[in-house]
Enzyme design. Structure first.
Site, PDB file in Angstrom:
ATOM      1  N   GLU A 504       0.820  -1.206   0.000  1.00  0.00           N
ATOM      2  CA  GLU A 504       0.000   0.000   0.000  1.00  0.00           C
ATOM      3  C   GLU A 504       0.854   1.256   0.000  1.00  0.00           C
ATOM      4  OE1 GLU A 504      -3.995  -1.341   2.404  1.00  0.00           O
ATOM      5  OE2 GLU A 504      -2.174  -0.946   3.562  1.00  0.00           O
ATOM      6  N   CYS A 505       1.967   1.219   0.718  1.00  0.00           N
ATOM      7  CA  CYS A 505       2.857   2.378   0.763  1.00  0.00           C
ATOM      8  C   CYS A 505       3.412   2.689  -0.619  1.00  0.00           C
ATOM      9  CB  CYS A 505       3.976   2.129   1.771  1.00  0.00           C
ATOM     10  SG  CYS A 505       5.234   3.430   1.789  1.00  0.00           S
TER      11      CYS A 505
END
Length: 753
Positions: A504-505
């Site tokens: 997600e980062c």
């Protein structure tokens, strides 16, 4: 002529009451000699060893005494000396050192004993006049002290003015006086003392450049420059009866602006249309400043007039006076100032005309000074007002310093733009966090609860709001693109290798670089010592970074929640807690109110058009609601079981035609069921049952209160054969019912809070 002049002088002395001194002769036949006293021209100074002379002061005014005229009338010139400490006059005995030439007494050379009072007497048989003058012989050591060129100069320094960028011939003073006394041609040596502030230097001709050349006895300036200013010395040497005589003179050379510049005077102050503020019963000073260019030492003047009259001509002239002074002197151009002083200024003086005037040989200018009476301000009231203003400003500064976050939030809520009306995104914030017990509990129980229930934001949590199956990267990317903010809860576990939060980062950073997505970071635990490159990228890309400080950040009024609200989209103040749907991340009540009208209208049209076919679909939907009361499992850990169930249901759909429609609509049906349960808890059962939340193509549901039950068809319906589904589908029904009961318990707990 001389006799008549002597007579007039005698009458003048008698009128003044001055008693002339009687001459040395006591014989009654000799005329009385009028003594004019000591000359006002001052003492004559000569350096010991230099040639010097005394000129009789009686001939200083040729209109009174002229040497040639006195000789024609029989007057003779006699020199007397009164030595220091003697009262009697002694005639001078002429010699080779002391000689007389017309009206001059020569000392070639002068010695220290020559110091004293010298008297020149002009007389004939009928008249006699005499005047005294003092001679001082100076020692050479006294004269050359402080002289950079070490030249003995006793006389006064002459002045010479040379315009810049122009030329002039400089002659040694008193050179023509010795022309008749020398036996050979005289020689002149020139020196220049540079006007340096740090040290004074003496240059002897020839100088370092060719702009100054000696021609004969004079010094020719071909091109005057600023550095050529200063003192110039000339030493004259000549032969007198076999002896070498000499004397030195000094000339101060001043540079002025060229002659081709304007020489018209200018009034610098007051300016045109300038108004002076004056106060009644005070002393008023009006300044007039004028610039006078150099004009060959010509006259200039600056003055004030009142009502066209000079100050001394005014009836009340005792109230007016002026003070003149020099302000500046720049290469011959002088700036002069005249200040008009008005005592006890009255209100009638405002109507009078005050003019400042300047004049030289070239032009005349005048300018009027306009006066305006100053209105006195109340000092006490003004001071109190300023004090109150300062106190209020101080209080506002303190309030802003303490409550600046609250003020910014209040301003945003009033004047900010609600992004829900400007874009088509579904979520306000997407939360990414590490999937472990501590961070997950913080996100689900604290962060999500406050954002959704207290602040009214729509939150997207991937494990809760995503559908199982498919490509996870694409699903995360789609959810992030549908969110207005990307919120990352940072901790050491967040950036663990091969973690879902690391995916997600990286996807969030990709969206930030490509689509300028807004990133907000919440530092749950310090990540400053982590060597990951994503930490630096997040710090650089994040618009706002907020740190969670444990119990200090738990209260809703803490700086953590205030700073976080500043980073999230704007929410109006009218949005209260009772209007917030606390069980769904899709609860946008403003949009829900608008959708209800469209849903009722669409339901009526669909019910009227579809007829018998719609009743069959309602029976299938009712069966679906009973068998699938819970949404599909969420989260990465349950994806495999859900895929297994989907495969089983796919196999069963070949044998059970009823499962075909159920499986295609399971996700939407589960979501509708959850919303229905939520709305029942909020005491809105009647409205929600008759108006369920539709999707893009809503499927009408039956309303038992409005429509009668359908008549059973005796013919077996192949779609209803799904009741005899295999054991696999029955097992899936049990799992779904169990999960649905758990979710209802969570919904009840949230509603109680």
């Amino acid at each position: 002529m001389a006799t008549s002049v002597s007579t007039l002088a005698f009458l003048f002395i008698v009128m003044l009451g001055v008693t002339p001194t009687v001459s040395q002769s006591s014989e009654p036949t000799e005329p009385m000699c009028y003594d004019w006293g000591e000359s006002s021209q001052g003492a004559v100074s000569v350096v010991e060893g230099d040639a010097g002379w005394l000129s009789c002061p009686l001939f200083s005014h040729p209109s009174v005494y002229n040497y040639s005229s006195t000789q024609s009338t029989g007057h003779n010139l006699f020199w007397y000396r009164d030595p220091e400490g003697h009262d009697l006059e002694h005639p001078i005995t002429y010699s080779r050192r002391l000689s007389k030439d017309r009206d001059r007494l020569w000392l070639q050379p002068a010695v220290s004993a020559d110091t004293g009072l010298y008297i020149c007497m002009l007389r004939n048989k009928s008249s006699c006049s005499k005047i005294a003058m003092r001679l001082t012989v100076l020692q050479r050591d006294e004269v050359i002290r402080g002289n950079a060129c070490q030249l003995p100069v006793a006389g006064a320094t002459s002045q010479a003015v040379i315009p810049l960028q122009e030329g002039k011939m400089l002659q040694c003073p008193d050179l023509q006086e010795v022309a008749k006394m020398n036996d050979s041609e005289q020689t002149v040596s020139w020196y220049h003392e540079t006007p340096e502030r740090s040290c004074q230097l003496c240059d002897k001709y020839p100088f370092w450049n060719t702009n100054r050349q000696q021609k004969g006895t004079g010094l020719q300036f071909h091109l005057m420059l600023v550095q050529y200013r200063g003192l110039y010395y000339c030493t004259v040497q000549y032969q007198r009866r076999g002896k070498t005589m000499s004397f030195s003179r000094s000339i101060n050379v001043t540079a002025v602006y060229p002659s081709n510049v304007s020489k018209v005077p200018t009034i610098l102050h007051p300016a045109k249309d300038q108004i002076f503020s004056v106060k009644q019963d005070t002393e008023v000073r009006l300044a007039c400043r004028g610039l006078f260019p150099y004009l060959n030492e010509s006259g200039w003047d600056i003055w004030w007039t009142v009502d066209g009259k000079m100050l001394d001509k005014l009836p009340d002239h005792q109230r007016f006076s002026k003070i003149n002074s020099r302000v500046n002197y720049d290469y011959g151009d002088r700036t002069e100032e005249s200040v008009l002083v008005i005592k006890d200024f009255q209100s009638e003086d405002v109507k009078r005309e005050f003019n400042c005037s300047v004049r030289n040989e070239r032009a005349f200018k005048t300018r009027r000074a306009q006066l305006e009476e100053e209105v006195s301000l109340p000092s006490v009231e003004l001071g109190c007002g300023l004090g109150v203003t300062l106190v209020l400003m101080l209080l506002l500064f303190v309030v802003y310093h303490v409550f600046w976050l609250e003020l910014l939030l209040l301003y945003r809520s009033w004047f900010g733009t609600d992004e829900r009306h400007t874009d088509d995104k579904e979520y306000d914030v997407y939360i990414s966090y590490a999937r472990n017990s501590e961070e997950e509990q913080f996100v689900l129980s604290t962060l999500r609860n406050v954002l959704e229930n207290d602040l009214g934001y729509t939150v997207c949590i991937f494990d809760r709001d995503s559908l199982p199956g498919g490509n996870q990267s694409e699903a995360v990317m789609l959810s992030m693109q549908r969110s207005r903010r990307l919120l990352f809860v940072l901790s050491p576990d967040f950036l663990a290798e091969k973690s879902f939060s690391l995916l997600e980062c990286r996807l969030g950073l990709y969206l930030q670089h490509g689509l300028q997505a807004s990133i907000v970071t919440v530092v749950f635990r310090s990540v400053s010592k982590l060597p990951c490159v994503e930490v630096a990228q997040l710090r650089h890309a994040a618009n706002t970074s907020v740190t969670w400080r444990g119990s200090r950040s738990e209260t809703p009024r803490s700086r953590f929640w205030l700073r976080l609200r500043l980073a999230l989209p704007v929410r109006p103040l009218a949005l209260g807690r009772r209007l917030i749907d606390s069980t769904s991340s899709h609860s946008d009540l403003a949009a829900l109110a608008l959708q209800r009208v469209h849903r009722i209208h669409n339901q009526n049209q669909n019910q009227h058009q579809e007829g018998n076919q719609s009743r069959r679909n309602r029976r299938l939907s009712a069966n679906q609601s009973r068998r699938y009361r819970q949404a599909p499992p969420s989260g990465r850990g349950r994806m495999e079981r859900w895929n297994t169930c989907r495969e089983d249901e796919t196999q069963h759909s070949g044998r059970c035609s009823g499962c075909t429609g159920i499986i295609g609509q399971v996700d939407r049906g589960a979501e509708l069921t959850v919303e229905t349960e939520m709305q029942q808890v909020s005491n809105d059962t009647t409205d929600i049952q008759s108006d369920p939340v539709p999707e893009t193509n809503p499927t009408p549901h039956p309303d038992p209160a409005q429509e009668p039950s359908p008549t059973p068809d005796p013919t077996p319906d192949p779609d209803l054969a799904s009741d005899s589904a295999p054991s696999t589908c029955q097992h899936n029904d049990d799992i779904i019912k169990h999960k649905h009961q758990q979710q209802l318990q969570v919904i009840g707990s949230v509603e109680e809070l």
